[in-house]
Design an enzyme around this catalytic site. Structure first.
Site: not given
Ligand SMILES: NC(=O)N[C@H]1NC(=O)NC1=O
Length: 173
Positions: A72-73, A89, A92-93, A124-125, A128
């Site tokens: 995950h980024p 992603s 979502e961001q 940290f995930v 989003a």
């Molecule tokens: N770091 C992280 O939570 N990344 C993620 N969260 C999300 O909802 N999409 C992502 O890529």
């Protein structure tokens, strides 16, 4: 090609390679999860698909769970700044408002992300789409004090929420 959500009948009929291509980013950059899921077909409905996905993730070793988190980024991190995120992603961001942070918020988030990664050895995930920027910053501060075992479980739970919403974008409920 722009494609609307598929019926479960259509999902069940996909060639394994097509299934893996279409579902390969339901868990971020983890097509191997999708190819295991392909072999669990036929699936009754979207909830059955999601349950199988969860059971595949629960069955991973701790080190494979860490590997999933590491794919995950960072939220509002360098990849985001450079426009190098996956399409999922990026959307979502944006939905969390992470593309609208003040310079101070961006600085705080990047600094907290680094402390978290330094402590746990994985990023940290958080889902989003279910959290706005302020809740993400607050969650990061709160989760920082957890044990690694607890954060591995919490992070995996967030990956499940992210994956569920990505599945619902692909398959008719
Ligand atoms: N770091 C992280 O939570 N990344 C993620 N969260 C999300 O909802 N999409 C992502 O890529």
């Amino acid at each position: 090609m722009l494609m609307g959500p598929m019926t479960m009948t259509a999902v069940n009929l996909l060639e394994p390679s097509e299934f893996t291509r279409i579902f390969g980013n339901v868990v971020e950059l983890a097509p191997s999860i999708a190819s295991v899921l392909a072999r669990r077909r036929p699936l009754r409905d979207v909830q059955h698909l999601i349950n199988e996905l969860y059971s595949i993730m629960d069955g991973l070793s701790d080190s494979d769970k860490v590997d999933i988190l590491r794919r995950h980024p960072d939220l509002a991190g360098t990849l985001a700044e450079k426009g190098l995120l996956t399409a999922e992603s990026t959307a979502e961001q944006k939905s969390a408002g992470l593309d609208q942070l003040t310079e101070q918020q961006k600085y705080d988030l990047q600094r907290l992300n680094k402390s978290y990664r330094d402590k746990f050895g994985f990023p940290f995930v958080i889902c989003a789409r279910e959290n706005k920027a302020v809740a993400i910053l607050e969650g990061l501060t709160r989760r920082m004090i957890n044990t690694p075992q607890r954060e591995l479980a919490t992070g995996l739970g967030e990956v499940k929420k992210i994956a569920r919403l990505r599945v619902l974008d692909l398959v008719l409920a």
